[in-house]
Design a protein around this motif. Structure first.
Motif, PDB file in Angstrom:
ATOM      1  N   GLY A  26     -11.852  -5.185   3.351  1.00 56.45           N
ATOM      2  CA  GLY A  26     -10.696  -6.076   3.327  1.00 56.45           C
ATOM      3  C   GLY A  26      -9.397  -5.327   3.591  1.00 56.45           C
ATOM      4  N   THR A  27      -8.398  -6.063   4.067  1.00 54.07           N
ATOM      5  CA  THR A  27      -7.082  -5.448   4.193  1.00 54.07           C
ATOM      6  C   THR A  27      -6.384  -5.550   2.844  1.00 54.07           C
ATOM      7  OG1 THR A  27      -6.412  -7.559   5.082  1.00 54.07           O
ATOM      8  CG2 THR A  27      -6.574  -5.742   6.653  1.00 54.07           C
ATOM      9  N   PRO A  28      -5.632  -4.493   2.466  1.00 54.40           N
ATOM     10  CA  PRO A  28      -4.960  -4.519   1.180  1.00 54.40           C
ATOM     11  C   PRO A  28      -3.927  -5.641   1.119  1.00 54.40           C
ATOM     12  CG  PRO A  28      -4.602  -2.418   2.346  1.00 54.40           C
ATOM     13  CD  PRO A  28      -5.378  -3.285   3.243  1.00 54.40           C
ATOM     14  N   PRO A  29      -3.705  -6.219  -0.071  1.00 52.70           N
ATOM     15  CA  PRO A  29      -2.689  -7.263  -0.206  1.00 52.70           C
ATOM     16  C   PRO A  29      -1.293  -6.705   0.094  1.00 52.70           C
ATOM     17  CG  PRO A  29      -3.627  -6.660  -2.345  1.00 52.70           C
ATOM     18  CD  PRO A  29      -4.397  -5.931  -1.305  1.00 52.70           C
ATOM     19  N   ALA A  30      -0.380  -7.636   0.346  1.00 50.77           N
ATOM     20  CA  ALA A  30       0.970  -7.249   0.788  1.00 50.77           C
ATOM     21  C   ALA A  30       1.625  -6.260  -0.177  1.00 50.77           C
ATOM     22  CB  ALA A  30       1.828  -8.496   0.938  1.00 50.77           C
ATOM     23  N   ALA A  31       1.457  -6.502  -1.494  1.00 53.43           N
ATOM     24  CA  ALA A  31       2.124  -5.636  -2.475  1.00 53.43           C
ATOM     25  C   ALA A  31       1.666  -4.190  -2.326  1.00 53.43           C
ATOM     26  CB  ALA A  31       1.840  -6.144  -3.884  1.00 53.43           C
ATOM     27  N   VAL A  32       0.355  -4.002  -2.130  1.00 51.00           N
ATOM     28  CA  VAL A  32      -0.169  -2.649  -1.982  1.00 51.00           C
ATOM     29  C   VAL A  32       0.388  -2.007  -0.720  1.00 51.00           C
ATOM     30  CG1 VAL A  32      -2.264  -1.268  -1.689  1.00 51.00           C
ATOM     31  CG2 VAL A  32      -2.261  -3.200  -3.268  1.00 51.00           C
ATOM     32  N   ARG A  33       0.484  -2.809   0.351  1.00 46.44           N
ATOM     33  CA  ARG A  33       1.024  -2.261   1.602  1.00 46.44           C
ATOM     34  C   ARG A  33       2.483  -1.846   1.436  1.00 46.44           C
ATOM     35  NH1 ARG A  33      -1.404  -6.468   4.286  1.00 46.44           N
ATOM     36  NH2 ARG A  33       0.573  -7.297   5.020  1.00 46.44           N
ATOM     37  N   VAL A  34       3.274  -2.693   0.765  1.00 50.64           N
ATOM     38  CA  VAL A  34       4.690  -2.371   0.562  1.00 50.64           C
ATOM     39  C   VAL A  34       4.811  -1.063  -0.225  1.00 50.64           C
ATOM     40  CG1 VAL A  34       6.788  -3.073  -0.659  1.00 50.64           C
ATOM     41  CG2 VAL A  34       5.523  -4.741   0.708  1.00 50.64           C
ATOM     42  N   ILE A  35       3.986  -0.940  -1.264  1.00 46.81           N
ATOM     43  CA  ILE A  35       4.074   0.264  -2.094  1.00 46.81           C
ATOM     44  C   ILE A  35       3.636   1.499  -1.316  1.00 46.81           C
ATOM     45  CG2 ILE A  35       2.981   1.380  -4.092  1.00 46.81           C
ATOM     46  CD1 ILE A  35       3.353  -1.400  -5.484  1.00 46.81           C
ATOM     47  N   GLU A  36       2.619   1.330  -0.477  1.00 50.41           N
ATOM     48  CA  GLU A  36       2.207   2.473   0.335  1.00 50.41           C
ATOM     49  C   GLU A  36       3.323   2.890   1.293  1.00 50.41           C
ATOM     50  OE1 GLU A  36      -1.282   2.126   2.895  1.00 50.41           O
ATOM     51  OE2 GLU A  36      -1.669   4.229   2.414  1.00 50.41           O
ATOM     52  N   HIS A  37       4.008   1.897   1.858  1.00 53.10           N
ATOM     53  CA  HIS A  37       5.122   2.209   2.755  1.00 53.10           C
ATOM     54  C   HIS A  37       6.225   2.950   2.021  1.00 53.10           C
ATOM     55  CE1 HIS A  37       3.952  -1.189   5.771  1.00 53.10           C
ATOM     56  NE2 HIS A  37       3.051  -0.241   5.648  1.00 53.10           N
ATOM     57  N   LEU A  38       6.537   2.465   0.826  1.00 53.53           N
ATOM     58  CA  LEU A  38       7.564   3.149   0.034  1.00 53.53           C
ATOM     59  C   LEU A  38       7.131   4.573  -0.296  1.00 53.53           C
ATOM     60  CD1 LEU A  38       8.612   0.304  -2.424  1.00 53.53           C
ATOM     61  CD2 LEU A  38      10.079   1.389  -0.742  1.00 53.53           C
ATOM     62  N   ASN A  39       5.819   4.750  -0.543  1.00 56.10           N
ATOM     63  CA  ASN A  39       5.309   6.084  -0.851  1.00 56.10           C
ATOM     64  C   ASN A  39       5.503   7.047   0.312  1.00 56.10           C
ATOM     65  OD1 ASN A  39       4.554   5.278  -3.347  1.00 56.10           O
ATOM     66  ND2 ASN A  39       2.350   5.220  -2.945  1.00 56.10           N
ATOM     67  N   VAL A  40       5.084   6.627   1.500  1.00 56.82           N
ATOM     68  CA  VAL A  40       5.259   7.505   2.669  1.00 56.82           C
ATOM     69  C   VAL A  40       6.739   7.818   2.844  1.00 56.82           C
ATOM     70  CG1 VAL A  40       4.751   7.852   5.098  1.00 56.82           C
ATOM     71  CG2 VAL A  40       3.368   6.270   3.776  1.00 56.82           C
ATOM     72  N   GLY A  41       7.537   6.767   2.804  1.00 52.59           N
ATOM     73  CA  GLY A  41       8.964   6.918   3.090  1.00 52.59           C
ATOM     74  C   GLY A  41       9.700   7.746   2.062  1.00 52.59           C
ATOM     75  N   THR A  42       9.145   7.863   0.848  1.00 48.69           N
ATOM     76  CA  THR A  42       9.835   8.625  -0.189  1.00 48.69           C
ATOM     77  C   THR A  42       9.192   9.990  -0.422  1.00 48.69           C
ATOM     78  OG1 THR A  42      10.537   6.602  -1.268  1.00 48.69           O
ATOM     79  CG2 THR A  42      10.609   8.598  -2.579  1.00 48.69           C
ATOM     80  N   VAL A  43       7.875  10.019  -0.591  1.00 49.57           N
ATOM     81  CA  VAL A  43       7.216  11.280  -0.956  1.00 49.57           C
ATOM     82  C   VAL A  43       7.452  12.338   0.114  1.00 49.57           C
ATOM     83  CG1 VAL A  43       4.989  12.386  -1.394  1.00 49.57           C
ATOM     84  CG2 VAL A  43       5.507  10.176  -2.427  1.00 49.57           C
ATOM     85  N   VAL A  44       7.392  11.943   1.386  1.00 48.36           N
ATOM     86  CA  VAL A  44       7.694  12.889   2.460  1.00 48.36           C
ATOM     87  C   VAL A  44       9.087  12.613   3.038  1.00 48.36           C
ATOM     88  CG1 VAL A  44       6.830  13.974   4.549  1.00 48.36           C
ATOM     89  CG2 VAL A  44       5.230  12.884   2.994  1.00 48.36           C
ATOM     90  N   GLY A  45       9.497  11.355   3.014  1.00 47.41           N
ATOM     91  CA  GLY A  45      10.775  10.977   3.618  1.00 47.41           C
ATOM     92  C   GLY A  45      11.979  11.561   2.907  1.00 47.41           C
ATOM     93  N   LEU A  46      11.945  11.619   1.578  1.00 47.02           N
ATOM     94  CA  LEU A  46      13.086  12.200   0.858  1.00 47.02           C
ATOM     95  C   LEU A  46      13.264  13.685   1.183  1.00 47.02           C
ATOM     96  CD1 LEU A  46      15.414  12.129  -1.135  1.00 47.02           C
ATOM     97  CD2 LEU A  46      13.762  12.483  -2.977  1.00 47.02           C
ATOM     98  N   PRO A  47      12.184  14.499   1.160  1.00 44.56           N
ATOM     99  CA  PRO A  47      12.369  15.895   1.585  1.00 44.56           C
ATOM    100  C   PRO A  47      12.955  16.003   2.994  1.00 44.56           C
ATOM    101  CG  PRO A  47      10.261  15.661   0.499  1.00 44.56           C
ATOM    102  CD  PRO A  47      10.843  14.278   0.609  1.00 44.56           C
ATOM    103  N   ILE A  48      12.579  15.099   3.883  1.00 45.22           N
ATOM    104  CA  ILE A  48      13.166  15.122   5.224  1.00 45.22           C
ATOM    105  C   ILE A  48      14.662  14.807   5.143  1.00 45.22           C
ATOM    106  CG2 ILE A  48      13.190  13.924   7.451  1.00 45.22           C
ATOM    107  CD1 ILE A  48      10.138  13.667   7.190  1.00 45.22           C
ATOM    108  N   GLY A  49      15.010  13.854   4.286  1.00 46.42           N
ATOM    109  CA  GLY A  49      16.428  13.543   4.084  1.00 46.42           C
ATOM    110  C   GLY A  49      17.204  14.755   3.595  1.00 46.42           C
ATOM    111  N   ILE A  50      16.604  15.517   2.674  1.00 47.20           N
ATOM    112  CA  ILE A  50      17.279  16.712   2.154  1.00 47.20           C
ATOM    113  C   ILE A  50      17.418  17.761   3.253  1.00 47.20           C
ATOM    114  CG2 ILE A  50      17.055  18.615   0.505  1.00 47.20           C
ATOM    115  CD1 ILE A  50      15.763  16.518  -1.413  1.00 47.20           C
ATOM    116  N   ALA A  51      16.396  17.871   4.102  1.00 49.86           N
ATOM    117  CA  ALA A  51      16.511  18.781   5.244  1.00 49.86           C
ATOM    118  C   ALA A  51      17.662  18.341   6.142  1.00 49.86           C
ATOM    119  CB  ALA A  51      15.196  18.809   6.031  1.00 49.86           C
TER     120      ALA A  51
END
Lengths: 90, 536
Positions: free
Chosen positions: B377-402
């Motif tokens: 099955g495809t994950p429900p919308a909430a799980v997808r949103v949280i995964e997007h936030l995870n990518v964008g923050t866990v790696v995205g924030l260090p990129i922002g600091i760079a």
């Protein structure tokens, strides 16, 4: 286990926990045999311990009713401590 | 709740941590960088002479007073940070004045020891603005940021305590690692980094809450001192010096050397962290020395002198009673007393805390996706949103600091609001990384982010070499370890992200191969459900 029970526990933890921790802080200020400013410092520093414990209690308790009851008893204990401590002081 | 205590604590751990995980990740990462704020300051101000010349505190104070008499003779108060080791490499002065429209304004300068004049460096927020982000949150009003960070910290405390109760077999869990098993591996890493530095996480979280305890727990103070008695409490508790108003009769400042000698007599070498001069040049002048941080509780020491006669009016070396606890917690949080080894330990445990939060967030989505995987099955919308936030923050924030560091080197030196745009660069880059997962499939977004992060950090020393004359070829032979350290840590960070990208790629190849296996062969990753009590 309904949504209402969960909501009740969340309310107990967030609002009840905050209320009990401030009551505990004030009670300690009254009861501690310290200069006023030192007692207040000791009181505020202890509040997070009480708050954290209260939140854990609210979700660990067997039922939502138990959660509230535990908070009430703890609050009453610290309030009594404050009143007694205050009367000894004055 | 349902089942036993461990289940209910696992539930609490998940739902206390998840909603604030991204803010906590931001707070932990930017706060951790604060343990090297001074080094970052130096890297971001390549125009300041380095390494700073050896200047005694007395010489530094004399330098500062000469400059302040020149530029701030009428100011009601001067503040001087004489050089004191790691934290203050250069003499720093500040004073209060008013701007063109009459509003109060604080000015500050960092002084060049060879000329006595302020450094003319590029406008930058430096390491200070970067570490202050962890409680100012930059764009929010300070009261809002304070409450938001406070609420998140309280939930962090709850998540830590409930996490410990959930994993009561804490030692067994600590020595468990099951690699390449999808969410189980994430769980093991989460436990490992969480438990390794657990005392640090607890102390940092609790002490972080103590900084603004009089805001969060205001009713406790008000109950004793009354609603308008907060200032009275501060005066009593912190023994703020009694500063008389100026009398208007001029009087020269007493020779500072004798005041300084008095401080050395009681506190030892390099005793002064801050020297404050109230009503300078007036007969009612007061000089207040605040003690350097030689250990977590020495930051409470203070001496008050009559500025005109040089007489010592009041002195206390350490706080007493509950005030010690307060100062010890704040001192431990800031770590200003830490020497090089302890400072590195602070930095590394801070990174472990950040990793604990990051893996916790990833674990949440990994577990939910694993449950769905057998059904395809495809994950429900909430799980997808949280995964997007995870990518964008866990790696995205260090990129922002760079991006913050890149902006420091690339923005034109004469640009208006330059320092502000450095910070905007951080948040704009982070925002872009948050947007990326919406444009790419999540797996691709992880790859792209990790590769970008690897490049952004690995290339920083190169950028530094191209834009300044303080590159590794110069700084290592010169023994300028603050600057060389910045470049080397950037390289290591880039390498780390690169390795992560490779590992992720290999795992996906392995999973894809396993999925092509004939029927009956177990897949390597993902599909095995967790025991119910393991995590929320």
């Amino acid at each position: 286990m309904t949504r209402w029970h969960v909501a009740s526990r969340v309310l107990a933890a967030v609002a009840g926990g905050y209320a009990v921790s401030t009551v505990a802080g004030v009670g300690l200020v009254q009861a501690l045999p310290l200069p006023r400013a030192d007692a207040v410092m000791a009181g505020v520093l202890s509040t997070y311990l009480v708050y954290g414990a209260a939140v854990v209690w609210c979700f660990g308790a067997r039922t939502a009713r138990h959660a509230w009851l535990g908070l009430l008893i703890t609050g009453a204990f610290f309030a009594a401590l404050g009143v007694l401590g205050g009367s000894v002081r004055s | 709740m349902k089942g036993g205590l461990r289940q209910s604590m696992a539930w609490l751990h998940t739902w206390a941590g998840l909603p604030v995980g991204w803010v906590l990740y931001f707070v932990f990462l930017t706060g951790t960088l604060g343990y090297f704020d001074s080094e970052i300051d130096q890297w971001m101000r390549p125009e300041a002479s380095l390494p700073p010349p050896a200047l005694s505190q007395v010489e530094g104070l004399a330098l500062a007073l000469a400059r302040l008499e020149q530029v701030a003779a009428r100011a009601p108060r001067w503040t001087v940070f004489p050089p004191s080791g790691h934290d203050v490499p250069h003499v720093t002065i500040s004073w209060s004045t008013v701007d063109a429209s009459g509003r109060p304004l604080r000015r500050s300068e960092t002084l060049d020891a060879t000329t006595g004049a302020p450094f003319r460096t590029r406008a930058t927020g430096g390491g200070q603005t970067l570490y202050q982000l962890h409680y100012t949150l930059h764009y929010l009003p300070s009261a809002t940021a304070r409450w938001l960070v406070g609420i998140c910290s309280m939930l962090m405390l709850v998540a830590l305590v409930s996490g410990v109760i959930t994993h009561k077999k804490i030692l067994a869990d600590f020595f468990t690692f099951r690699p390449r098993q999808g969410q189980r591996s994430w769980l093991d890493i989460h436990n490992l980094v969480g438990v390794t530095a657990l005392p640090f996480h607890l102390v940092i979280t609790y002490s972080g809450l103590v900084f603004f305890v009089f805001t969060y727990m205001a009713p406790v103070v008000d109950a004793t001192y009354g609603r308008d008695g907060r200032d009275r409490f501060f005066d009593e508790a912190f023994r703020n010096p009694d500063i008389p108003p100026p009398v208007g009769a001029p009087a020269p400042l007493a020779p500072l050397v004798s005041l300084y000698d008095e401080a050395v007599r009681h506190w030892g070498e390099e005793p002064v962290r801050v020297a404050s001069f109230y009503n300078p040049g007036d007969r009612n002048a007061r000089v207040v020395f605040t003690r350097t941080h030689v250990d977590p509780v020495s930051n409470g020491g203070r001496m008050v002198f009559d500025g005109a006669t040089g007489e010592l009016l009041d002195r206390f070396d350490r706080r007493t009673g509950p005030m010690v606890v307060n100062h010890a917690l704040l001192g431990l949080h800031e770590g200003l007393f830490a020497g090089p080894v302890l400072r590195w330990l602070y930095f590394l445990t801070g990174l472990l805390g950040t990793a604990m939060i990051g893996t916790g967030l990833v674990l949440w989505t990994a577990k939910r996706k694993a449950k769905l995987a057998p059904a395809g099955g495809t994950p429900p919308a909430a799980v997808r949103v949280i995964e997007h936030l995870n990518v964008g923050t866990v790696v995205g924030l260090p990129i922002g600091i760079a991006a913050y560091f890149w902006a420091n080197r690339l923005l034109p030196v004469g640009m208006a609001d330059r320092a502000a745009w450095e910070v905007h660069a951080l948040f704009l880059a982070w925002l872009a990384m948050l947007a990326l997962p919406w444009l790419r499939p999540p797996d691709r977004a992880w790859h792209d982010s990790l590769r970008l992060a690897a490049c952004a950090y690995a290339a920083l020393p190169v950028l530094n070499a191209l834009t300044t004359d303080q590159h590794l070829g110069v700084t290592i032979p010169a023994g300028a370890w603050a600057l060389a350290g910045f470049d080397l840590v950037s390289l290591a960070t880039g390498l780390g992200f690169g390795v992560a990208a490779v590992v992720l790629r290999r795992q996906e190849v392995a999973v894809a191969a396993a999925e092509r296996l004939p029927d009956g062969m177990p897949a390597v990753s993902g599909a095995t459900p967790l025991p119910e009590d393991a995590a929320g």
